[in-house]
Design a protein around this motif. Sequence first.
Motif, PDB file in Angstrom:
ATOM      1  N   UNK A 159       0.750  -1.430   0.320  1.00 66.22           N
ATOM      2  CA  UNK A 159       0.052   0.399  -0.239  1.00 66.22           C
ATOM      3  C   UNK A 159       1.173   0.999  -0.467  1.00 66.22           C
ATOM      4  N   UNK A 160      -0.024   2.221  -1.092  1.00 66.19           N
ATOM      5  CA  UNK A 160       0.729   3.676  -0.866  1.00 66.19           C
ATOM      6  C   UNK A 160       0.971   4.909  -0.498  1.00 66.19           C
ATOM      7  N   UNK A 161       0.847   5.082   0.525  1.00 65.50           N
ATOM      8  CA  UNK A 161      -0.092   6.208   0.982  1.00 65.50           C
ATOM      9  C   UNK A 161       0.667   7.394   1.407  1.00 65.50           C
ATOM     10  N   UNK A 162       0.399   8.545   1.048  1.00 61.40           N
ATOM     11  CA  UNK A 162       1.096  10.374   1.881  1.00 61.40           C
ATOM     12  C   UNK A 162       2.596   9.658   1.671  1.00 61.40           C
ATOM     13  N   UNK A 163       3.018   9.157   0.442  1.00 55.88           N
ATOM     14  CA  UNK A 163       5.059   8.751   0.166  1.00 55.88           C
ATOM     15  C   UNK A 163       5.482   7.458   0.499  1.00 55.88           C
ATOM     16  N   UNK A 164       4.425   6.936   1.409  1.00 58.83           N
ATOM     17  CA  UNK A 164       5.366   6.297   2.714  1.00 58.83           C
ATOM     18  C   UNK A 164       4.409   5.098   1.564  1.00 58.83           C
ATOM     19  N   UNK A 165       5.514   3.816   1.941  1.00 67.76           N
ATOM     20  CA  UNK A 165       4.681   2.515   1.329  1.00 67.76           C
ATOM     21  C   UNK A 165       5.100   1.539   2.854  1.00 67.76           C
ATOM     22  N   UNK A 166       3.191   0.608   2.807  1.00 64.87           N
ATOM     23  CA  UNK A 166       3.494  -0.384   3.659  1.00 64.87           C
ATOM     24  C   UNK A 166       3.318  -2.350   3.678  1.00 64.87           C
ATOM     25  N   UNK A 167       3.814  -2.729   4.300  1.00 69.49           N
ATOM     26  CA  UNK A 167       3.290  -4.390   3.581  1.00 69.49           C
ATOM     27  C   UNK A 167       2.798  -4.861   4.625  1.00 69.49           C
ATOM     28  N   UNK A 168       2.394  -6.034   3.903  1.00 65.46           N
ATOM     29  CA  UNK A 168       1.126  -6.350   4.579  1.00 65.46           C
ATOM     30  C   UNK A 168       0.764  -8.302   4.653  1.00 65.46           C
ATOM     31  N   UNK A 169       1.069  -9.383   5.411  1.00 57.67           N
ATOM     32  CA  UNK A 169       0.440 -10.108   5.571  1.00 57.67           C
ATOM     33  C   UNK A 169      -0.502 -10.683   6.339  1.00 57.67           C
ATOM     34  N   UNK A 170      -1.638 -11.166   5.502  1.00 55.48           N
ATOM     35  CA  UNK A 170      -3.499 -11.900   6.328  1.00 55.48           C
ATOM     36  C   UNK A 170      -3.303  -9.820   7.040  1.00 55.48           C
ATOM     37  N   UNK A 171      -3.612  -8.948   7.015  1.00 56.09           N
ATOM     38  CA  UNK A 171      -4.104  -7.923   7.823  1.00 56.09           C
ATOM     39  C   UNK A 171      -2.875  -7.620   8.493  1.00 56.09           C
ATOM     40  N   UNK A 172      -1.861  -8.431   9.014  1.00 51.01           N
ATOM     41  CA  UNK A 172      -0.692  -7.739   9.244  1.00 51.01           C
ATOM     42  C   UNK A 172       0.208  -7.405   9.084  1.00 51.01           C
ATOM     43  N   UNK A 173       1.080  -5.886   9.737  1.00 48.75           N
ATOM     44  CA  UNK A 173       1.988  -5.640   8.930  1.00 48.75           C
ATOM     45  C   UNK A 173       3.645  -6.461   8.733  1.00 48.75           C
ATOM     46  N   UNK A 174       4.387  -6.089   7.661  1.00 52.13           N
ATOM     47  CA  UNK A 174       5.932  -6.884   7.456  1.00 52.13           C
ATOM     48  C   UNK A 174       6.141  -6.336   6.822  1.00 52.13           C
ATOM     49  N   UNK A 175       7.660  -6.780   7.203  1.00 50.94           N
ATOM     50  CA  UNK A 175       8.873  -5.492   6.257  1.00 50.94           C
ATOM     51  C   UNK A 175       8.848  -6.098   4.588  1.00 50.94           C
ATOM     52  N   UNK A 176       9.486  -5.097   4.459  1.00 55.89           N
ATOM     53  CA  UNK A 176       9.995  -4.859   3.466  1.00 55.89           C
ATOM     54  C   UNK A 176      10.740  -6.428   2.167  1.00 55.89           C
ATOM     55  N   UNK A 177      11.486  -7.003   3.008  1.00 51.96           N
ATOM     56  CA  UNK A 177      12.060  -7.720   2.337  1.00 51.96           C
ATOM     57  C   UNK A 177      11.026  -8.883   2.923  1.00 51.96           C
ATOM     58  N   UNK A 178      10.613  -9.250   3.023  1.00 51.19           N
ATOM     59  CA  UNK A 178       9.657 -10.689   3.828  1.00 51.19           C
ATOM     60  C   UNK A 178       8.588 -10.611   2.680  1.00 51.19           C
ATOM     61  N   UNK A 179       8.041  -9.394   2.551  1.00 54.36           N
ATOM     62  CA  UNK A 179       7.457  -8.644   1.779  1.00 54.36           C
ATOM     63  C   UNK A 179       7.423  -9.512   0.140  1.00 54.36           C
ATOM     64  N   UNK A 180       8.885  -9.275   0.369  1.00 48.67           N
ATOM     65  CA  UNK A 180       9.518  -9.207  -1.266  1.00 48.67           C
ATOM     66  C   UNK A 180       9.751 -11.038  -1.566  1.00 48.67           C
TER      67      UNK A 180
END
Length: 432
Positions: free
Chosen positions: A337-358
């Motif tokens: 998700x990109x919002x306000x210039x920031x990018x966030x990542x999630x797994x089943x609704x829970x936040x994860x790191x960019x490396x884990x997402x990749x």
Amino acid sequence: MISKKGLIILISVILVIAIGGYFVIMYNPDKVEKKNEIPKMPTVEVYEKDVNTLKEINIKLPNEEYTLSFENGVFVNKSDTKLDTLLISQMASDISVMTAREVIEENATDLDKYSFSNPKSVVTAVFEDETKVIKIGEQTSGNAYFMHIEGQNTVYAIYSTKGDMFVKTFDELKDFNVLTVSDTSLLKAEIKDGEKQVSFDKRDNRWYVTPPNRQVNETVLGEKVFSYIGYIKADEFITDEDLEKYGLKTPQKSIRLKDGKGIDQTFYFGNEEEGYVYVKLSDSKEIFKADSVVLELFNVVPTDFVDTFVIDPLPNIKNVKKITLVTSDKNLSISRTESGGKVSFSLNGNSISEDKYKELYTSVISSSVTEFKNIAYENKPYCKISFEFNDSSKKTYEYALVSDRQLAVYENQKSIGYVSKQTIDTIINSLK
């Protein structure tokens, strides 16, 4: 009074003019050897007819006889066999304008000594106003044939190139170029070997392979398909029509070629023998031998031409908003998700790191097809994997259980092929 030096100059000038004048007078351009001119072969004109008035040529050989028909001098093929029209046009020209190398004997009384009682060929040329009957005898010692026209007593020697034309068998008139599709406007190449089928189709100036209906690497297509299609040509025609003998009664192998001019040809391939394979065109009774190298076409598989990833083309990670995997009892997802210039990542609704997402993203998109194949669709999904993109588009892949080790994968209910069940199970476990 002219000085001694002036006298010498005057004599020299007169001498130069005299020598030049001698060569001008003596020079005869007709006597200069023309080194680049090819000497003309001697010819004797026997008769000349208008080829446009030719209606028929009948050739009678010791063991066969056949007739060629013409309309306004143009060959009309009335047989089921494809014949070499250029060769037959040359024959028509040769029979219409008859020339000889030389006259052997005028007012000949003994024609038998030239083998005309048992000729190599009797050629009957029917023109609109008269018929010419020409007998071709044995070859002379000077690379020619004896020739005699019925109703005359003159014996000629005709050049072997012309004589050879009049002693050709019907088989020698066959067109060995059996391909009539245009290589420049080819639209389809369909290869079948039993239940295996690979089809190449050109759409919007691009080539696609089915399965899995994907754009191909055209360089590889040229090397592995088009270069071998050129080997579909007759090295020899077989007079025997026993299809079973040559493995062509119920052939397993076939190639269909279709071009943009409406020409559609299917070739069937039978037994292989000593570097050749027996081939038959679908709308012809004739069998011919072709170089067995053409059988390389039946070794092609779709994976030779396209990437084996399930999703094609592979999307840019920044363009994918969400990947959802649904099984009978699980609904798993990863998202970016990109919002306000920031990018966030999630797994089943829970936040994860960019490396884990990749890592998870790569494991999903890198799943590969083990075999591209047309498989009947059954609405019994093992799981579904959906890709949602930033432009609101979506792609969904359904996986159905085929065996303990294999899943069939479909996109929009259209078969792509088989994938390893273990691969998909690994992805499911990684997203839990």
